[in-house]
Design a protein around this motif. Structure first.
Motif, PDB file in Angstrom:
ATOM      1  N   SER B  46       0.845  -1.187   0.000  1.00  0.00           N
ATOM      2  CA  SER B  46       0.000   0.000   0.000  1.00  0.00           C
ATOM      3  C   SER B  46       0.885   1.243   0.000  1.00  0.00           C
ATOM      4  O   SER B  46       1.969   1.247   0.558  1.00  0.00           O
ATOM      5  CB  SER B  46      -0.942  -0.007   1.191  1.00  0.00           C
ATOM      6  OG  SER B  46      -0.248  -0.246   2.388  1.00  0.00           O
ATOM      7  N   PRO B  47       0.421   2.284  -0.654  1.00  0.00           N
ATOM      8  CA  PRO B  47       1.240   3.485  -0.816  1.00  0.00           C
ATOM      9  C   PRO B  47       1.325   4.289   0.462  1.00  0.00           C
ATOM     10  O   PRO B  47       0.611   4.009   1.427  1.00  0.00           O
ATOM     11  CB  PRO B  47       0.481   4.259  -1.879  1.00  0.00           C
ATOM     12  CG  PRO B  47      -0.929   3.876  -1.680  1.00  0.00           C
ATOM     13  CD  PRO B  47      -0.901   2.445  -1.262  1.00  0.00           C
ATOM     14  N   SER B  48       2.179   5.295   0.465  1.00  0.00           N
ATOM     15  CA  SER B  48       2.187   6.244   1.558  1.00  0.00           C
ATOM     16  C   SER B  48       0.896   7.061   1.487  1.00  0.00           C
ATOM     17  O   SER B  48       0.230   7.098   0.466  1.00  0.00           O
ATOM     18  CB  SER B  48       3.385   7.174   1.420  1.00  0.00           C
ATOM     19  OG  SER B  48       3.236   7.983   0.269  1.00  0.00           O
ATOM     20  N   ALA B  52      -1.205   8.381  -1.813  1.00  0.00           N
ATOM     21  CA  ALA B  52      -2.628   8.074  -1.928  1.00  0.00           C
ATOM     22  C   ALA B  52      -3.426   9.348  -2.207  1.00  0.00           C
ATOM     23  O   ALA B  52      -4.299   9.372  -3.074  1.00  0.00           O
ATOM     24  CB  ALA B  52      -3.122   7.418  -0.640  1.00  0.00           C
TER      25      ALA B  52
END
Lengths: 74, 74
Positions: B46-48, B52
């Motif tokens: 999952s992205p930072s 996001a």
DNA sequence: ACGCCATGTCAAGTTTTCTATACCTCCCCC
DNA sequence: GGGGGAGGTATAGAAAACTTGACATGGCGT
């Protein structure tokens, strides 16, 4: 450094709005350490998306209610 | 491993809904590399929170419209 | 058939996030 | 005047996110 971060948050306000919840208690509910909560609350770095969702879940509010992206910065 | 992530996303659908936007173009607009978009789109990590927000901003939708937290997952 | 573009993979490396300890100050209460 | 809880700082190191570069595949146009 820590690069003051483009994401601001209302964690402190939300903690106090939820029965004076302490940083330690929030950390426990989120599943991270106390210093992680301190660092995020102070904006020293922005959390992972997962942690952001978990914090929002603890306070029973949408993610956008806890974190806001501020274009002006950095 | 890569741990399949508790956060799911609709990036691919949103790309196609925005004029068949390519991964490379999205990466450019977000300010990350193409591999990062691929990895996030596939849920490999999952992205930072910042990334996001930037993705949501590119698609002009709220963050919750791009990413959803799914508790059920191992 | 050939080139090109979009997607995807692998591996090695850097940066950022997060943990674990330890210690410090301030305030409140006994 | 000592103890405890809350917030904060510092450091070292693990883990996750992200970069760079190289290479592989399949679809499409010419």
């Amino acid at each position: 450094m820590g690069k003051p971060t483009k994401v601001v948050n209302r964690i402190r306000a939300l903690r106090f709005a939820h029965g004076e919840m302490t940083q330690a208690e929030l950390a426990r509910l989120v599943g991270v350490t106390r210093q992680t909560i301190i660092a995020v609350e102070q904006g020293r770095y922005s959390p992972s998306l997962e942690m952001a969702f978990q914090i929002a879940r603890v306070f029973k509010v949408p993610l956008d209610d806890v974190f806001q992206y501020s274009d002006a910065e950095g």
